[in-house]
Motif scaffolding. Sequence first.
Motif, PDB file in Angstrom:
ATOM      1  N   THR A 145      -2.180  -1.209   9.070  1.00 48.53           N
ATOM      2  CA  THR A 145      -3.174  -0.463   9.853  1.00 48.53           C
ATOM      3  C   THR A 145      -4.596  -0.913   9.551  1.00 48.53           C
ATOM      4  OG1 THR A 145      -3.092   1.276   8.179  1.00 48.53           O
ATOM      5  CG2 THR A 145      -1.785   1.612  10.192  1.00 48.53           C
TER       6      THR A 145
ATOM      7  N   TRP B 263       5.764   8.326   7.627  1.00 44.24           N
ATOM      8  CA  TRP B 263       5.931   7.726   8.952  1.00 44.24           C
ATOM      9  C   TRP B 263       7.225   6.942   9.079  1.00 44.24           C
ATOM     10  CZ3 TRP B 263       3.846   9.000  13.359  1.00 44.24           C
ATOM     11  CH2 TRP B 263       2.717   9.814  13.311  1.00 44.24           C
TER      12      TRP B 263
ATOM     13  N   LEU C  46       3.126   1.825   8.567  1.00 45.26           N
ATOM     14  CA  LEU C  46       1.670   1.718   8.714  1.00 45.26           C
ATOM     15  C   LEU C  46       1.043   0.726   7.727  1.00 45.26           C
ATOM     16  CD1 LEU C  46       0.855   5.535   9.086  1.00 45.26           C
ATOM     17  CD2 LEU C  46       1.230   3.864  10.910  1.00 45.26           C
ATOM     18  N   THR C  47       1.789  -0.231   7.206  1.00 45.15           N
ATOM     19  CA  THR C  47       1.237  -1.102   6.169  1.00 45.15           C
ATOM     20  C   THR C  47       0.178  -2.074   6.686  1.00 45.15           C
ATOM     21  OG1 THR C  47       3.243  -2.446   6.396  1.00 45.15           O
ATOM     22  CG2 THR C  47       3.080  -1.063   4.451  1.00 45.15           C
TER      23      THR C  47
ATOM     24  N   TYR D 291      -3.453   1.992   5.105  1.00 39.51           N
ATOM     25  CA  TYR D 291      -2.505   2.693   4.233  1.00 39.51           C
ATOM     26  C   TYR D 291      -1.655   1.656   3.513  1.00 39.51           C
ATOM     27  CZ  TYR D 291      -3.783   6.797   6.963  1.00 39.51           C
ATOM     28  OH  TYR D 291      -4.475   7.805   7.572  1.00 39.51           O
TER      29      TYR D 291
ATOM     30  N   THR E 202      -0.585   1.586  -3.035  1.00 36.43           N
ATOM     31  CA  THR E 202      -1.291   2.754  -3.569  1.00 36.43           C
ATOM     32  C   THR E 202      -0.400   3.972  -3.365  1.00 36.43           C
ATOM     33  OG1 THR E 202      -2.386   3.367  -1.500  1.00 36.43           O
ATOM     34  CG2 THR E 202      -3.517   1.752  -2.901  1.00 36.43           C
TER      35      THR E 202
ATOM     36  N   HIS F  60      -1.223   7.015  -2.379  1.00 39.65           N
ATOM     37  CA  HIS F  60      -1.517   7.668  -1.099  1.00 39.65           C
ATOM     38  C   HIS F  60      -0.960   6.856   0.076  1.00 39.65           C
ATOM     39  CE1 HIS F  60      -3.504  10.043   1.940  1.00 39.65           C
ATOM     40  NE2 HIS F  60      -4.089   8.954   2.421  1.00 39.65           N
ATOM     41  N   GLY F  61      -1.162   5.539   0.046  1.00 42.96           N
ATOM     42  CA  GLY F  61      -0.652   4.698   1.125  1.00 42.96           C
ATOM     43  C   GLY F  61       0.862   4.745   1.214  1.00 42.96           C
TER      44      GLY F  61
ATOM     45  N   ALA G 183       0.812  -0.158   0.953  1.00 44.81           N
ATOM     46  CA  ALA G 183       1.979   0.384   0.256  1.00 44.81           C
ATOM     47  C   ALA G 183       1.876   0.265  -1.255  1.00 44.81           C
ATOM     48  CB  ALA G 183       3.241  -0.316   0.757  1.00 44.81           C
TER      49      ALA G 183
ATOM     50  N   GLU H 141       2.790   7.203   0.181  1.00 44.39           N
ATOM     51  CA  GLU H 141       3.183   8.531   0.683  1.00 44.39           C
ATOM     52  C   GLU H 141       3.073   8.604   2.202  1.00 44.39           C
ATOM     53  OE1 GLU H 141       1.968  11.321  -3.157  1.00 44.39           O
ATOM     54  OE2 GLU H 141       0.552  11.110  -1.484  1.00 44.39           O
ATOM     55  N   ILE H 142       1.971   8.112   2.747  1.00 42.95           N
ATOM     56  CA  ILE H 142       1.791   8.145   4.198  1.00 42.95           C
ATOM     57  C   ILE H 142       2.826   7.256   4.888  1.00 42.95           C
ATOM     58  CG2 ILE H 142       0.213   7.580   6.090  1.00 42.95           C
ATOM     59  CD1 ILE H 142      -0.572  10.101   4.575  1.00 42.95           C
ATOM     60  N   ASN H 143       3.069   6.058   4.330  1.00 46.15           N
ATOM     61  CA  ASN H 143       4.064   5.165   4.921  1.00 46.15           C
ATOM     62  C   ASN H 143       5.467   5.765   4.846  1.00 46.15           C
ATOM     63  OD1 ASN H 143       3.146   2.447   5.963  1.00 46.15           O
ATOM     64  ND2 ASN H 143       1.881   2.685   4.129  1.00 46.15           N
TER      65      ASN H 143
END
Length: 187
Positions: free
Chosen positions: A54, A78, A51-52, A64, A68, A70-71, A66, A73-75
Amino acid sequence: MTTSTSSRDARQIPADRPPSLVLPGMVLGAGLGGFVDGILLHQILQWHHMLTSTGTANIDLPPYPADTVHGLEINTLWDGIFHATTWLLVLTGLALLYSRVQHSRGRVWASRALWGWVLVGFGVFNLVEGTVNHHLLGIHHVRSGPHELEWDLGFLALGAILVLVGWLLQRGATFSDTGARGAADRT
């Protein structure tokens, strides 16, 4: 009555024609292609994650990045979902290929020899990875923090159980589980 027998006969593969490898080859290839993308581009080279982009995507999703926490973690989540999907594709492709080689769709699911050795391999991975990375090198743990030793020992115990169960399962396999009977029937 005759129609159903004729229709069943029409679906049978002639003895001189090998079964088609189109479907197992394509499913296995899709899964392996996903592995190359995920392992090489996402993890080793880190050119992108799932999701880098998005923030500039053609669909409405929040960004999101990469760089950060939070970003990332979400990446990572996924990327894991992507890897699990490609892993299932590879398993499906291997099952289809095995069923074609064995000339029976159901034989792959009933093969005690195959699943026994799969469990042994899974367990050996846990034992080697757990011993080297968790205990000898200490570069990571199953779950760092409180009770990390218990988590690491549990990982090793799971590996030992998988090896034992797999070995017992394949040990009880009959001669036909290896496909040798099917090969003998065709000769």
